[in-house]
Design an enzyme around this catalytic site. Sequence first.
Site, PDB file in Angstrom:
ATOM      1  N   HIS A   2      -1.879   0.660  15.475  1.00  0.00           N
ATOM      2  CA  HIS A   2      -0.881   1.212  14.735  1.00  0.00           C
ATOM      3  C   HIS A   2       0.341   1.021  15.774  1.00  0.00           C
ATOM      4  O   HIS A   2       1.231   1.613  15.826  1.00  0.00           O
ATOM      5  CB  HIS A   2      -0.935   2.743  14.625  1.00  0.00           C
TER       6      HIS A   2
ATOM      7  N   PRO B  13      -5.641  -9.787   8.299  1.00  0.00           N
ATOM      8  CA  PRO B  13      -6.356 -10.331   7.148  1.00  0.00           C
ATOM      9  C   PRO B  13      -5.295 -11.174   6.242  1.00  0.00           C
ATOM     10  O   PRO B  13      -6.052 -12.052   5.394  1.00  0.00           O
ATOM     11  CB  PRO B  13      -6.931  -8.924   6.282  1.00  0.00           C
TER      12      PRO B  13
ATOM     13  N   GLU C 277       0.759  -1.234  -0.005  1.00  0.00           N
ATOM     14  CA  GLU C 277       0.047   0.074   0.028  1.00  0.00           C
ATOM     15  C   GLU C 277       0.721   1.100  -0.103  1.00  0.00           C
ATOM     16  O   GLU C 277       1.638   1.536   0.993  1.00  0.00           O
ATOM     17  CB  GLU C 277      -0.879  -0.042   1.268  1.00  0.00           C
TER      18      GLU C 277
ATOM     19  N   PHE D 271       1.408  -1.638   8.191  1.00  0.00           N
ATOM     20  CA  PHE D 271       1.475  -1.562   9.838  1.00  0.00           C
ATOM     21  C   PHE D 271       1.360  -3.100  10.285  1.00  0.00           C
ATOM     22  O   PHE D 271       0.429  -3.746   9.877  1.00  0.00           O
ATOM     23  CB  PHE D 271       0.530  -0.884  10.317  1.00  0.00           C
ATOM     24  N   ALA D 272       1.923  -3.352  11.284  1.00  0.00           N
ATOM     25  CA  ALA D 272       1.814  -4.929  11.533  1.00  0.00           C
ATOM     26  C   ALA D 272       0.390  -5.061  12.108  1.00  0.00           C
ATOM     27  O   ALA D 272      -0.314  -6.311  11.682  1.00  0.00           O
ATOM     28  CB  ALA D 272       2.670  -5.267  12.648  1.00  0.00           C
ATOM     29  N   ASP D 273      -0.372  -4.070  12.394  1.00  0.00           N
ATOM     30  CA  ASP D 273      -1.631  -4.421  12.843  1.00  0.00           C
ATOM     31  C   ASP D 273      -2.541  -4.699  11.769  1.00  0.00           C
ATOM     32  O   ASP D 273      -3.654  -4.995  12.047  1.00  0.00           O
ATOM     33  CB  ASP D 273      -1.993  -2.897  13.517  1.00  0.00           C
ATOM     34  N   PHE D 274      -2.116  -4.374  10.633  1.00  0.00           N
ATOM     35  CA  PHE D 274      -2.973  -4.700   9.440  1.00  0.00           C
ATOM     36  C   PHE D 274      -3.064  -6.140   8.958  1.00  0.00           C
ATOM     37  O   PHE D 274      -3.505  -6.569   7.995  1.00  0.00           O
ATOM     38  CB  PHE D 274      -2.577  -3.571   8.298  1.00  0.00           C
TER      39      PHE D 274
ATOM     40  N   LEU E 110      -5.799  -1.467  -0.575  1.00  0.00           N
ATOM     41  CA  LEU E 110      -5.909  -1.607   0.792  1.00  0.00           C
ATOM     42  C   LEU E 110      -6.543  -3.029   0.972  1.00  0.00           C
ATOM     43  O   LEU E 110      -7.502  -3.112   1.662  1.00  0.00           O
ATOM     44  CB  LEU E 110      -6.462  -0.509   1.521  1.00  0.00           C
TER      45      LEU E 110
ATOM     46  N   GLU F  97      -4.715  -6.489   2.401  1.00  0.00           N
ATOM     47  CA  GLU F  97      -3.718  -7.392   2.988  1.00  0.00           C
ATOM     48  C   GLU F  97      -3.782  -8.878   2.589  1.00  0.00           C
ATOM     49  O   GLU F  97      -2.650  -9.404   2.209  1.00  0.00           O
ATOM     50  CB  GLU F  97      -3.446  -7.109   4.429  1.00  0.00           C
TER      51      GLU F  97
END
Lengths: 357, 328
Positions: free
Chosen positions: B129, B89, B29, B83-86, B58, B60
Amino acid sequence: MSAESENKGDGGVETREESRNGGAVATNGEHLVDLYKKMILVRTFEEACQRGFRQGKIGGYLHVYIGQEAVATGFLDAYKEGDAVITAYRDHPHALLLGSDPKNVMAELYGKGTGIVKGKGGSMHLFDVKKGLYGGYGIVGGHIPLGVGFAYAMRYQETDHICQLYLGDGAMSNGAFHEAANISGLWGKDGMNPCLFIIENNQYGMGTSVERTTAMTDLAAKFDAYGIEHEKVDGMDLEAVLEAAHRTTEQVRETGKPYVVEALTYRTAPHGAGDFFEKYRTKDEVKKWRERDPIGLLEHKLLERDELDEDKLEEIKSEMKETIQEVSKFADESEEPAMEELYSDVYSGSDEYMGEE
Amino acid sequence: MTTKNLLQAIGEGLAEEMRSDETVMVLGEDVGRAGGVFRVTQGLMDEFGPFRVMDTPLAESLIAGAAIGLSVNGMRPVAEIQFADFIPPAFDQIVNEAARFHYRSNGAWSCPMTIRVPYGAVPGGALYHSQSVEAWFCNTPGLKVVAPTFPADAKGMIKSAIRDPNPVLFLEHKRTYRLIKEDVPEEDYSVPLGKARVHRGGTDLTVVSYGLMLHTALEVARKISNEYDIEVEVVEPRTLYPLDKETILDSVKKTGKLLVISEANLTGSFSGEIAAIVAREAFEWLDGPVMRLGAPDVPAAAFAKPMLDFFVPSAEKIEAAMLELARY
């Protein structure tokens, strides 16, 4: 025949008198002035956030709604108590327009204990269930299935509430969106999904334009694949949004079927406060859209119709500036959250905190 | 030799691999035209064009899954999860697909792909984040999980990750991107995966750490050396999975004490694995309890600054733990 022409002025859909296009809404000056003030509230609040960020009072990530005000202002005018509103991370206006106290919203952005979620969330994670805000979410697309679930529960419990589900253009290439839209269409066949999808199409998912993420740029039409009807509205024109908002929320409330309105809008502000230099768009493009600024357009109408004069417009703005100065002052002067809050609300029910400190 | 920070070093490593191997490509992204939100991929699209540096939607799951498809068909993709948080999925694609291809295809297929993942708490990052996700993936045989901390290592390891025939999760701590600069070689070199690094020799206790916590641990180790004459040996795994047990065990056998520091929520964190290995394999050398420091078990690095400061193990807490263990 497009869904738009089918639904516009369709006698089968009961609409509130004041919401008919070209009818009471357009001429009800008082209502428009009221909504103008709300848009000024949102704009002034967002500008204060940008200042707060520059001053280092607001940390982390900050996404403002500047340029898009007409969308949330119009749709939330059709909000009824008991409805659910769920959105992504550009969520300040939704909280403000639903009636969350701007002081608590700002305090959240300042990371204070008086914040709307006690300083735990920050800008992207507002929550105010009492006012109908079922959350701002920071994972793009992640909130969409939730909204569809809210809507099913509302029908199952035999209420006439609906879910206003806001999503950005960027979310529509995400799997969660397609999975949720599919089931919403299916459940809607039985009148079990009063979910109004409101696409806030501001043309960019972060720094990537719609054209660069999908070959099918008619976003509303993507819902054809899921049997959900749709239309588009000029998201810069409050009156147009208002008309669509009242008509479509009532339709969804009546039928229990999902529906989609794609609001074509533009954030004239950068994506985030720490935006990557806006390399992805030209200054000319921003300038062109700024000429259609929703507040500017509405001011023009109000002046033309003699609802307000220049002095009155200025008065509204300067009063709002003072109000928001107080809001920022409140946030600034509030205490930081108590450290126990870090451990509160981890589990629901009577469970004590069970983790390692 | 020029001095570079972490993000410059990784960017340089990527560019060099792309120059020397035309199957290497980048997707994610805003990695292209915008140059990545952290600027790691800046300049790559200009140099290598839009067919090798791709801005994705967007999505993942798509990013990881498409990288698998590319990798089994002759490409060496470097996917970025912003971001690791994303990453959740993409979890299915990484864990259920990428990590198992070699095993399930009688060794016919492998996934030489790298997934770059900025992680770790940053001020204001809050719920989505800030997370440290390494434990999720260190329970996934078939996948390699690396977490270099210093710029020169990171450049050498991004090269090794790209050249590795397996899927590699490449963790980059966001708060260390610009934290320090160090000399980074210009010539082609690589740093092997699976090898730990001893940063400072010591006899009193061993600290194992990585990411931002490693920087803090090194700082505190210097401080207590000066103030108390306590010498801490600091070991950086660099690769978490598979772990270089030997270097860690050698150190603990010398010092007799172990403190593992990471920023992840403590319960179930990867530091528990390191503690378990040491408790089993260096039991007879231990002169104190194996200790761990991590974030409290709460769902997020909360937004408010004092909460974040409390969430991330501080220099004070680290110093207290080091002293407690040294004096045990």
